[in-house]
Design an enzyme around this catalytic site. Structure first.
Site, PDB file in Angstrom:
ATOM      1  N   SER A 206      39.362 -24.324  57.322  1.00  0.00           N
ATOM      2  CA  SER A 206      38.125 -25.080  57.466  1.00  0.00           C
ATOM      3  C   SER A 206      38.082 -26.369  56.658  1.00  0.00           C
ATOM      4  O   SER A 206      37.278 -27.246  56.941  1.00  0.00           O
ATOM      5  CB  SER A 206      36.940 -24.203  57.080  1.00  0.00           C
ATOM      6  OG  SER A 206      37.044 -23.801  55.740  1.00  0.00           O
ATOM      7  N   HIS A 234      36.769 -20.197  62.527  1.00  0.00           N
ATOM      8  CA  HIS A 234      36.748 -21.580  63.008  1.00  0.00           C
ATOM      9  C   HIS A 234      37.605 -21.736  64.262  1.00  0.00           C
ATOM     10  O   HIS A 234      38.238 -22.783  64.470  1.00  0.00           O
ATOM     11  CB  HIS A 234      37.204 -22.534  61.901  1.00  0.00           C
ATOM     12  CG  HIS A 234      36.244 -22.553  60.746  1.00  0.00           C
ATOM     13  ND1 HIS A 234      35.082 -23.297  60.753  1.00  0.00           N
ATOM     14  CD2 HIS A 234      36.241 -21.864  59.587  1.00  0.00           C
ATOM     15  CE1 HIS A 234      34.416 -23.085  59.625  1.00  0.00           C
ATOM     16  NE2 HIS A 234      35.102 -22.216  58.902  1.00  0.00           N
ATOM     17  N   LYS A 265      28.878 -18.856  63.689  1.00  0.00           N
ATOM     18  CA  LYS A 265      29.302 -20.253  63.864  1.00  0.00           C
ATOM     19  C   LYS A 265      29.197 -20.591  65.363  1.00  0.00           C
ATOM     20  O   LYS A 265      28.094 -20.826  65.837  1.00  0.00           O
ATOM     21  CB  LYS A 265      30.697 -20.460  63.287  1.00  0.00           C
ATOM     22  CG  LYS A 265      30.753 -20.176  61.766  1.00  0.00           C
ATOM     23  CD  LYS A 265      32.034 -20.651  61.137  1.00  0.00           C
ATOM     24  CE  LYS A 265      32.298 -20.038  59.761  1.00  0.00           C
ATOM     25  NZ  LYS A 265      31.295 -20.347  58.736  1.00  0.00           N
TER      26      LYS A 265
HETATM   27  N1  PLP Z   1      35.996 -16.805  57.002  1.00  0.00           N
HETATM   28  C1  PLP Z   1      36.004 -18.139  57.145  1.00  0.00           C
HETATM   29  C2  PLP Z   1      37.298 -18.840  57.426  1.00  0.00           C
HETATM   30  C3  PLP Z   1      34.816 -18.877  57.008  1.00  0.00           C
HETATM   31  O1  PLP Z   1      34.821 -20.204  57.128  1.00  0.00           O
HETATM   32  C4  PLP Z   1      33.617 -18.177  56.742  1.00  0.00           C
HETATM   33  C5  PLP Z   1      32.334 -18.904  56.567  1.00  0.00           C
HETATM   34  O2  PLP Z   1      32.222 -19.949  56.020  1.00  0.00           O
HETATM   35  C6  PLP Z   1      33.655 -16.787  56.616  1.00  0.00           C
HETATM   36  C7  PLP Z   1      34.860 -16.134  56.757  1.00  0.00           C
HETATM   37  C8  PLP Z   1      32.407 -16.006  56.376  1.00  0.00           C
HETATM   38  O3  PLP Z   1      31.695 -15.933  57.585  1.00  0.00           O
HETATM   39  P1  PLP Z   1      30.178 -15.446  57.593  1.00  0.00           P
HETATM   40  O4  PLP Z   1      29.339 -16.669  57.462  1.00  0.00           O
HETATM   41  O5  PLP Z   1      30.011 -14.732  58.887  1.00  0.00           O
HETATM   42  O6  PLP Z   1      30.041 -14.528  56.422  1.00  0.00           O
END
Ligand code: PLP
Length: 419
Positions: A206, A234, A265
């Site tokens: 990200s 992502h 997302k």
């Molecule tokens: N994994 C990644 C790569 C993320 O970017 C995020 C959120 O920013 C998460 C996990 C966590 O996701 P959630 O918002 O559903 O807890």
């Protein structure tokens, strides 16, 4: 130690209750010192308050209408899609506000089972399990799956939730250099002594908008008898011809064993996460995964949103495809203007600036021109690699994208990022 002394609550001037007593005073002093330290380090994160729905055009609290938003993970624009909102309202009315229970006591409704089945079908996997977030899904999987006899091999730039999830498990831990296949191979050779090997990587990273070399990772996994886990937060919904994710994009859907992803997302943006993969794994997670066992069920409205988002994506790949065209427009126009955009073909488009102050000042100036973007600097990204992260959404119009590029060119020239 700031705890241990009895704390008495008194009503403060504003009507709030402030605890009194030596321990409470000590705690307050310690907290204020910590907060000062964060401010002093220049890493304070402030929050802008939005007074409208999430979408490409925002109204900020205290004025600021018609702001063009380029910093949400609302990749497909489904957060404000009329059908998604209607599905949430219907689920709320039919199934209520919430379950007041974890899944295994009395918190499983038909919509939870339907959504799990739909997620598994979407990813072409055997089964799926829902969590309150992908953070929870990542916190729950490694500990439930891996024993001290096993090994987990993790990309050094994996998301914080993967890092935390791995910390919670007792497996032997290997960290390989970011997307470095020589290093991964060396670590896999070393890990041959363990019973089971699991390679864990973000599908798309990200901060850089780069995509894990899954073909090569899967080849190495095959060579060294390892399993592959990907975090698709992502990627789900928009990468690959049908938006299935990185594994579809890179043609390895049958080689990746476990997928964790988010409903918060691209899939409507409400909240929630999941694991999808082999049925016995999902069965085991229902028995052993602590964030699943000891946390409330997903609220029906949230389930309704995600379920409708998946329906829309499974009906047609047009939304996922339009995303790719918008991304291409932004990346090529910015590159032609002289900016360096990190990553490739991903709607996360980091405009690389290097200097932290330049990134902060330019982001602020962009907002003054009605474009909402965020600057990232150390410690979120490495020192000297400050950037403004732009995120493209399928619901940005071509005009929105062009306006953003034009503002970048003006602001870049003004602050010396462009000649
Ligand atoms: N994994 C990644 C790569 C993320 O970017 C995020 C959120 O920013 C998460 C996990 C966590 O996701 P959630 O918002 O559903 O807890």
């Amino acid at each position: 130690m700031w705890c241990g002394t009895a704390v008495r609550a008194v009503r403060g001037a504003g009507g709030s209750r402030a605890a009194s007593g030596a321990a409470a005073a000590q705690l307050r002093r310690w907290l204020e010192g910590e907060l000062e330290g964060i401010r002093g380090a220049g890493t304070w994160k402030s929050e802008r308050v939005i007074a409208s729905r999430q979408g490409p055009h925002l109204r900020l609290a205290g004025g600021g209408a018609g702001i063009l938003n380029f910093c949400a993970n609302n990749y497909l624009g489904l957060a404000s899609h009329p059908q998604v909102i209607r599905a949430a309202v219907q689920a709320l009315e039919e199934f209520g506000a919430g379950l007041s229970s974890v899944r295994f006591i009395c918190g499983t409704q038909s919509i939870h089972k339907d959504l799990e089945e739909k997620i598994a079908r979407f990813h072409q996997r055997e089964d799926a399990i829902l969590y309150a977030s992908c953070f929870d899904a990542n916190a729950g999987i490694f500990e439930a799956l891996l024993t001290p006899e096993d090994a987990v091999l993790s990309d050094e730039l994996n998301h914080a939730s993967i890092i935390d999830g791995i910390r919670l498990c007792k497996a032997n831990k290997y960290r390989y250099k970011h997307m470095d296949m020589h290093d991964l191979e060396a670590k896999l050779q070393d890990a041959q002594k363990h019973r089971l090997r699991l390679v864990a990587t973000d599908g798309a990273f990200s901060m850089d908008g780069d995509i894990a070399p899954l073909r090569e990772i899967c080849q190495l996994a095959q060579k060294y008898d390892a399993l592959v886990f990907i975090d698709e937060c992502h990627a789900t919904g928009f990468l690959g011809p049908n938006g299935r994710g990185t594994d579809e994009l890179l043609g390895v859907m049958d080689k990746v064993t476990i997928i964790n992803s988010t409903l918060g997302k691209a899939l409507g943006g409400a909240a929630g996460g999941y694991t999808t993969g082999p049925k016995p794994l999902i069965d085991l997670l229902r028995q052993r995964s602590r964030p699943y066992l000891f946390s409330n069920s997903l609220p029906p409205a949230v389930v309704g949103c995600a379920s409708k988002a998946l329906d829309l994506l499974m009906e047609s790949n047009a939304i996922a495809q339009s995303m790719a065209a918008k991304t291409q427009r932004f990346r090529s126009k910015m590159t032609a203007a002289g900016f360096t955009i990190s990553g490739k073909d991903h709607p996360i488009c980091p405009v690389m600036l290097g200097d932290a102050r330049l990134a902060a000042v330019m982001a602020e100036d962009m907002l003054s021109r009605g474009i909402y973007v965020i600057g990232f600097s150390y410690p979120v990204v490495p020192k000297g690699k400050a950037r403004i992260r732009v995120q493209i959404s399928a619901v940005h119009s071509d005009e929105d994208i062009d306006r953003c590029v034009e503002a970048f060119i003006e602001v870049g020239r003004k602050h010396g990022a462009l000649p």
